[in-house]
Design a protein around this motif. Structure first.
Motif, short mmCIF file in Angstrom:
data_model
loop_
_atom_site.label_atom_id
_atom_site.label_comp_id
_atom_site.label_asym_id
_atom_site.label_seq_id
_atom_site.Cartn_x
_atom_site.Cartn_y
_atom_site.Cartn_z
N VAL A 47 23.35 28.70 -13.12
CA VAL A 47 21.64 28.41 -12.84
C VAL A 47 21.33 27.46 -11.24
O VAL A 47 20.36 27.12 -11.08
CB VAL A 47 20.56 27.96 -13.48
CG1 VAL A 47 19.39 27.73 -13.87
CG2 VAL A 47 20.41 28.80 -15.23
N VAL A 107 23.57 33.64 -20.66
CA VAL A 107 22.10 32.68 -20.44
C VAL A 107 20.99 33.65 -19.93
O VAL A 107 19.43 33.16 -20.30
CB VAL A 107 22.54 32.74 -18.33
CG1 VAL A 107 21.38 32.16 -17.33
CG2 VAL A 107 23.73 31.60 -18.32
N ASN A 108 21.15 35.41 -19.62
CA ASN A 108 19.91 36.05 -19.40
C ASN A 108 19.48 36.10 -20.79
O ASN A 108 18.23 36.10 -21.05
CB ASN A 108 20.62 37.73 -19.47
CG ASN A 108 21.25 37.85 -17.82
OD1 ASN A 108 20.98 36.58 -17.17
ND2 ASN A 108 22.16 38.22 -18.07
N GLN A 111 17.38 32.76 -21.37
CA GLN A 111 16.24 33.36 -20.32
C GLN A 111 14.97 34.54 -20.86
O GLN A 111 13.58 34.17 -20.66
CB GLN A 111 16.67 33.63 -18.47
CG GLN A 111 17.90 32.08 -18.21
CD GLN A 111 17.57 32.82 -16.79
OE1 GLN A 111 17.97 34.37 -16.60
NE2 GLN A 111 18.37 31.82 -16.04
N ASN A 112 15.18 35.25 -21.38
CA ASN A 112 14.06 36.58 -21.76
C ASN A 112 14.09 35.64 -22.94
O ASN A 112 12.73 36.37 -23.26
CB ASN A 112 15.07 37.56 -22.17
CG ASN A 112 15.57 38.43 -21.40
OD1 ASN A 112 15.41 38.33 -20.32
ND2 ASN A 112 16.84 39.27 -20.74
N LYS A 116 12.85 32.05 -18.03
CA LYS A 116 13.59 31.84 -17.63
C LYS A 116 13.33 30.68 -16.39
O LYS A 116 13.99 29.64 -16.34
CB LYS A 116 13.65 33.47 -16.11
CG LYS A 116 14.78 32.92 -14.88
CD LYS A 116 15.08 33.53 -14.09
CE LYS A 116 15.24 33.92 -13.25
NZ LYS A 116 15.55 35.08 -12.50
N SER A 117 11.88 29.91 -16.14
CA SER A 117 12.36 28.70 -15.47
C SER A 117 12.31 27.67 -16.44
O SER A 117 12.68 26.69 -16.04
CB SER A 117 10.57 28.83 -14.81
OG SER A 117 10.01 28.60 -16.04
N ILE A 119 15.00 27.20 -18.52
CA ILE A 119 16.33 27.33 -18.03
C ILE A 119 16.57 26.38 -17.17
O ILE A 119 16.97 26.75 -15.90
CB ILE A 119 17.55 28.67 -18.01
CG1 ILE A 119 16.96 29.67 -19.80
CG2 ILE A 119 18.73 28.66 -18.63
CD1 ILE A 119 16.67 28.97 -20.85
N VAL A 137 18.03 23.96 -21.75
CA VAL A 137 16.96 24.55 -21.91
C VAL A 137 15.52 23.33 -22.64
O VAL A 137 15.49 22.28 -23.20
CB VAL A 137 16.29 25.78 -23.35
CG1 VAL A 137 14.70 26.26 -23.83
CG2 VAL A 137 17.71 26.03 -23.52
#
Length: 469
Positions: A47, A107-108, A111-112, A116-117, A119, A137
């Motif tokens: 990231v 990570v996905n 974020q979901n 997303k922002s 993370i 987070v």
């Protein structure tokens, strides 16, 4: 099947700099001995690819996105850091590309679920014993409030443990959730306080569960301050009761240890006393052994001397070592006195010498020459040291076996013949008695060879108790 490791740690603003330095390996000095700095170049961030400082990417983000204009409290949790990993077997045969896909997939999921922002970093470490990822987070709620307690309450923490491994399995990774409800260690008061906050939140949530939409945002928030205070007070009371019980248990255990130590010291004291007695006994045995060793050596030496003496008097040539030759004292009146070997005579004391040569003098006490014999005997004792020196010279081949006399009387002879003694008898009679008509009977039955046999045999049988083989 390997188990997923997913643990969370709450971080405050004052933790960010140190955490950034550690995760991005911005120093070569690390407290963790498992870090292999030669492999740190293999680390990457999925990231924060530019590896900006956490202070900037987290605090700036919070200030730009929080709903209120009030400053963030110093004790506020600004980021929840998750450590994502598994055991060594899981990564053992995995290629670098597959490892990257595993962490990218995790990570996905975060974020979901949390936006997303929110993370802010996902630092993967490959320079330690087991590959793992530090994922940060920022706990912003749907209404843009900063609250780790709301975003990651007990229900949501349980969701992470259950739903994340399910998601990873769906992507081809053979993992299952970790062990439920494990207790790894006792908590000190500070750790207990932090854990108590989580338990309080869990109780509140169980009383009135928060509702989540498909993105994980909390739809309704119910404040339960009075309930939290009541639960905290109950928890504190239980905590201190537990601490008190733990103190009593440890005091009891300490008392047992003291008692065992006292018993051990008593046993040790007893062992020391026994050891002291053994050492004293050993010392006595050692001294006795040394005494017996010396005595045994003397017996061996004396036996050899007797053997040599006996062999000498029994042989025709009468050849024996000088130090083993027999020594006689003859005063011209009494029969010759055997004094032992040359070596024994050299070691003889004056008291022992006087005892030997004065024996039989009492028969002359009431005669005209009794005083003369007594004076001669004392003169011979005074001459003892001179004879010893001469015998040492004889053993070292410095002169022959003729020894000096007391006045004109020889008195001391080395392995004498009857002629030697008869010649000395005449001189002695003139010296002591001054009577030419005196005739001594002292050598009437004296035979040097037979005398040597008698002396040697008596020495063996009476004083050493051994037979010459």
């Amino acid at each position: 099947m390997s188990k997923l490791v997913a643990t969370m740690k709450k971080m405050k603003a004052n933790n960010l700099s140190g955490m950034s330095i550690h995760n991005d390996r911005k120093t070569s000095k690390h407290s963790n001995p498992d870090i292999d700095t030669s492999r740190s170049k293999l680390n990457y961030d999925l990231v924060n690819k530019d590896k900006l400082s956490y202070q900037k990417i987290i605090m700036d983000y919070i200030n730009e996105n929080k709903a209120t204009t009030r400053a963030v409290r110093k004790d506020a949790v600004v980021v929840d850091e998750w450590i994502i990993s598994s055991d060594r077997d899981f990564f053992a045969d995995m290629s670098n590309r597959e490892q990257w896909r595993f962490f990218r997939t995790a990570v996905n999921w975060f974020q979901n679920r949390y936006g997303k922002s929110n993370i802010r970093y996902a630092s993967v470490h490959l320079d330690e014993t087991t590959p793992h990822m530090h994922l940060g987070v920022v706990p912003l709620t749907k209404d843009r409030r900063l609250s780790s307690k709301k975003v990651f309450n007990v229900t949501e923490l349980k969701n992470v443990q259950e739903k994340l491994p399910e998601y990873l399995q769906s992507k081809g990774f053979e993992l299952e959730r970790g062990v439920r409800n494990t207790r790894q260690k006792h908590l000190d008061p500070a750790e207990y306080k932090a854990k108590q906050d989580e338990i309080t939140e869990a109780l509140v949530e169980m009383l009135e569960p928060a509702q989540y939409d498909e993105r994980g945002w909390v739809d309704n928030w119910v404040e339960q301050d009075s309930l939290r205070a009541e639960i905290n007070e109950l928890g504190k009371k239980k905590f201190w009761e537990g601490m008190r019980q733990r103190y009593f248990d440890e005091e009891l255990e300490l008392s047992k240890v003291r008692q065992e130590r006292q018993q051990a010291e008593q046993e040790l004291s007893k062992i020391r006393d026994e050891l002291k007695e053994i050492e004293e006994h050993t010392s006595r045995l050692k001294a006795e052994n040394e005494r017996l060793s010396v005595e045994n050596q003397n017996m061996i030496n004396n036996t050899r001397h007797v053997e040599n003496t006996l062999k000498g008097v029994l042989s025709d040539e009468n050849i024996i070592p000088k130090e083993d030759e027999p020594v006689y004292y003859f005063d011209g009146l009494k029969p010759p006195v055997f004094l032992g070997s040359v070596r024994e005579f050299i070691e003889m004391s004056k008291e022992k010498f006087y005892k030997y040569i004065s024996k039989g003098n009492e028969q002359y006490n009431n005669t005209d020459y009794g005083n003369d014999i007594k004076k001669f005997t004392l003169a011979a004792v005074e001459h003892l040291d001179q004879w010893k020196k001469e015998l040492l010279g004889y053993c070292e081949n410095l002169h022959d076996k003729v020894l000096s006399g007391v006045g004109s009387v020889k008195a001391l002879f080395i392995n004498p013949s009857e002629f030697n003694l008869r010649f000395e008898e005449r001189i002695f009679s003139d010296y002591i008695l001054r009577r030419k008509s005196f005739k001594s009977e002292s050598l009437k039955n004296f035979d040097p060879v037979q005398e040597g046999k008698n002396v040697a045999t008596h020495y063996i049988q009476q004083e050493r108790g051994k037979q010459i083989r």
